[in-house]
Design an enzyme around this catalytic site. Structure first.
Site, PDB file in Angstrom:
ATOM      1  CG  ASP A 260      19.980  68.372  75.985  1.00 38.51           C
ATOM      2  OD1 ASP A 260      19.881  67.618  76.966  1.00 38.51           O
ATOM      3  OD2 ASP A 260      20.398  67.992  74.880  1.00 38.51           O
TER       4      ASP A 260
ATOM      5  CG  HIS B  16      16.033  66.662  86.104  1.00 38.66           C
ATOM      6  ND1 HIS B  16      16.206  66.917  84.767  1.00 38.66           N
ATOM      7  CD2 HIS B  16      16.345  65.347  86.294  1.00 38.66           C
ATOM      8  CE1 HIS B  16      16.598  65.795  84.157  1.00 38.66           C
ATOM      9  NE2 HIS B  16      16.688  64.844  85.061  1.00 38.66           N
TER      10      HIS B  16
ATOM     11  NE  ARG C 251      15.967  61.277  80.017  1.00 43.43           N
ATOM     12  CZ  ARG C 251      16.364  62.524  80.142  1.00 43.43           C
ATOM     13  NH1 ARG C 251      16.284  63.124  81.334  1.00 43.43           N
ATOM     14  NH2 ARG C 251      16.848  63.196  79.122  1.00 43.43           N
TER      15      ARG C 251
ATOM     16  CG  LEU D 176       4.775  77.907  80.471  1.00 44.64           C
ATOM     17  CD1 LEU D 176       6.124  77.945  79.770  1.00 44.64           C
ATOM     18  CD2 LEU D 176       4.954  77.868  81.988  1.00 44.64           C
TER      19      LEU D 176
END
Length: 243
Positions: free
Chosen positions: A16, A33, A67, A130
């Site tokens: 975040d 980002h 978004r 991952l």
């Protein structure tokens, strides 16, 4: 390198603060980002350095589709670029890639690229993993698991008596991956945000005010020390010598 014991086997992270990091510097949110992607790369290096085999990153939630379209498009583009650049690096580092979430909602070309990377990196001898949570929501995952169980009951593959916690876990996106021991959330927020609602039942939670793009080895080590200082009881009463 200092010795920290015990260490988590699996760390989950809610990354975040990318947008706030960019806005504080007068930059576009997309640049935040992009900087966040660099931090994820560094996080993988730190996991290797400290001997942590599993890292799960909340990259894009089901709610993130709401978004602005421009920001969503930028995130999809960054993900595509990440796969092109990182797939071979992950292979050389002997890291498998897992994707959790409903990727059918993603652009078809990107979904194919994700599947190809996952297949290419699915080397059983590679023990580090991952996991990227993409178009992911904890409630959505549980609903999809429940539907799959209901279908298998209808098709006489299992019975209601077969449904246990272990059974249910096998229907989740994270099947085959141990539950996280530690959840790290950056940017000072104190909520799960619909992330791994089943799997985080007994995880230790660690929040830091550091924004994700600024999350450094110092922050990482602080989280590990915090984890190592806790007594994990899993609902049990600790023995006298553990108090």
């Amino acid at each position: 390198m200092e010795i920290i014991n015990p260490l988590p086997r699996h760390i989950a992270v809610i990354m975040d603060g990318n947008g706030r990091w960019a806005q504080a510097r007068g930059l576009e949110r997309s640049e935040g980002h992009a900087k966040g992607v660099e931090t994820l790369r560094n996080m993988l290096k730190l996991c290797k350095k400290y001997g942590i085999d599993y890292l799960t990153a909340y990259a894009f939630s089901t709610e993130n589709w709401k978004r602005p379209k421009e920001e969503v498009s930028t995130l999809m583009l960054l993900l595509g670029e990440y796969l092109k650049i990182e797939t071979e690096k992950l292979y050389s580092e002997k890291i498998q890639l897992r994707i959790i979430g409903d990727t059918t909602l993603m652009p078809a070309e990107l979904e194919r690229a994700l599947q190809e990377s996952v297949a290419y990196l699915a080397v059983p001898e590679h023990k580090r993993v991952l996991t990227l949570a993409l178009s992911y929501g904890g409630r959505d995952e549980i609903i999809r698991a429940a539907r799959a169980i209901a279908e298998d009951i209808t098709n006489n593959k299992i019975t209601t008596a077969d449904i246990t916690e272990d059974c249910f876990s096998r229907y989740l996106d994270t099947s085959g991956i141990p539950d996280p021991d530690l959840l790290i959330r950056t940017a000072g927020e104190l909520r799960l945000s619909n992330f791994l609602l089943w799997q985080l039942s007994y995880a230790e939670l660690y929040a830091t005010r550091t924004l994700w793009p600024d999350f450094s080895e110092t922050d990482f080590v602080e989280a590990l020390h915090n984890f190592s200082s806790r007594t994990r009881k899993f609902g049990n009463v600790p023995h006298a010598d553990e108090n």
